[in-house]
Design a protein around this motif. Structure first.
Motif, PDB file in Angstrom:
ATOM      1  N   HIS A 295      -2.509   8.639 -19.599  1.00  0.00           N
ATOM      2  CA  HIS A 295      -3.745   9.321 -19.988  1.00  0.00           C
ATOM      3  C   HIS A 295      -4.357   8.589 -21.183  1.00  0.00           C
ATOM      4  O   HIS A 295      -3.819   8.662 -22.298  1.00  0.00           O
ATOM      5  CB  HIS A 295      -3.457  10.781 -20.344  1.00  0.00           C
ATOM      6  N   PRO A 296      -5.478   7.872 -20.966  1.00  0.00           N
ATOM      7  CA  PRO A 296      -6.124   7.163 -22.077  1.00  0.00           C
ATOM      8  C   PRO A 296      -6.605   8.144 -23.143  1.00  0.00           C
ATOM      9  O   PRO A 296      -7.017   9.268 -22.845  1.00  0.00           O
ATOM     10  CB  PRO A 296      -7.317   6.464 -21.423  1.00  0.00           C
ATOM     11  N   MET A 297      -6.533   7.699 -24.382  1.00  0.00           N
ATOM     12  CA  MET A 297      -7.008   8.486 -25.525  1.00  0.00           C
ATOM     13  C   MET A 297      -8.133   7.700 -26.201  1.00  0.00           C
ATOM     14  O   MET A 297      -8.124   6.473 -26.197  1.00  0.00           O
ATOM     15  CB  MET A 297      -5.861   8.719 -26.513  1.00  0.00           C
ATOM     16  N   LEU A 298      -9.093   8.405 -26.771  1.00  0.00           N
ATOM     17  CA  LEU A 298     -10.188   7.733 -27.474  1.00  0.00           C
ATOM     18  C   LEU A 298      -9.709   7.040 -28.736  1.00  0.00           C
ATOM     19  O   LEU A 298     -10.179   5.960 -29.090  1.00  0.00           O
ATOM     20  CB  LEU A 298     -11.307   8.710 -27.814  1.00  0.00           C
ATOM     21  N   HIS A 299      -8.784   7.672 -29.453  1.00  0.00           N
ATOM     22  CA  HIS A 299      -8.192   7.089 -30.644  1.00  0.00           C
ATOM     23  C   HIS A 299      -6.896   7.838 -30.933  1.00  0.00           C
ATOM     24  O   HIS A 299      -6.612   8.857 -30.292  1.00  0.00           O
ATOM     25  CB  HIS A 299      -9.130   7.110 -31.853  1.00  0.00           C
ATOM     26  N   LEU A 300      -6.142   7.346 -31.868  1.00  0.00           N
ATOM     27  CA  LEU A 300      -4.877   7.970 -32.232  1.00  0.00           C
ATOM     28  C   LEU A 300      -4.706   7.859 -33.731  1.00  0.00           C
ATOM     29  O   LEU A 300      -4.766   6.760 -34.296  1.00  0.00           O
ATOM     30  CB  LEU A 300      -3.715   7.280 -31.509  1.00  0.00           C
ATOM     31  N   LYS A 301      -4.530   8.971 -34.380  1.00  0.00           N
ATOM     32  CA  LYS A 301      -4.266   8.994 -35.824  1.00  0.00           C
ATOM     33  C   LYS A 301      -2.855   9.518 -36.013  1.00  0.00           C
ATOM     34  O   LYS A 301      -2.435  10.434 -35.314  1.00  0.00           O
ATOM     35  CB  LYS A 301      -5.256   9.891 -36.561  1.00  0.00           C
ATOM     36  N   ALA A 302      -2.128   8.934 -36.946  1.00  0.00           N
ATOM     37  CA  ALA A 302      -0.759   9.356 -37.203  1.00  0.00           C
ATOM     38  C   ALA A 302      -0.493   9.307 -38.692  1.00  0.00           C
ATOM     39  O   ALA A 302      -1.112   8.530 -39.435  1.00  0.00           O
ATOM     40  CB  ALA A 302       0.209   8.449 -36.464  1.00  0.00           C
ATOM     41  N   ARG A 303       0.447  10.129 -39.133  1.00  0.00           N
ATOM     42  CA  ARG A 303       0.871  10.075 -40.523  1.00  0.00           C
ATOM     43  C   ARG A 303       1.609   8.791 -40.782  1.00  0.00           C
ATOM     44  O   ARG A 303       2.286   8.253 -39.904  1.00  0.00           O
ATOM     45  CB  ARG A 303       1.811  11.231 -40.837  1.00  0.00           C
TER      46      ARG A 303
END
Length: 98
Positions: A89-97
């Motif tokens: 499932h493609p994601m537009l972006h990914l933010k992580a700690r």
């Protein structure tokens, strides 16, 4: 960069409770495979989901634009041995700690 939520779909709903000895070995190899990708920075997080309807695995990927997610997940030992498959499932972006 490209980002994906990948869902590992086991071959049966009760897979975690009914794994054969071979499947247990492949599952250990599966964990080591994902840990190696985590160390390389391609996987951001991964782990099992204990869904009452049937468990599955989730991994979040961050890969280079020239990499193919299907090619990467097809190298997973559990998939190579025919014990399940992945949904990508493609994601537009990914933010992580961190």
């Amino acid at each position: 960069m490209k980002y994906y939520l990948c869902k590992y779909i086991p071959p049966r709903a009760d897979f975690l409770a009914t794994m054969s000895a071979d499947e247990q070995q492949w599952m250990k190899q599966h964990g080591a495979f994902l840990d190696a990708l985590l160390n390389e920075g391609k996987v951001v997080a991964h782990g099992p989901v204990m869904d009452p309807a049937g468990g599955y695995g989730v991994s979040l990927y961050q890969i280079a634009d020239d990499q193919d997610i299907q090619a990467i997940t097809s190298e997973d030992p559990i998939v190579k041995n025919g014990a399940g498959h992945y949904e990508h499932h493609p994601m537009l972006h990914l933010k992580a700690r961190g």
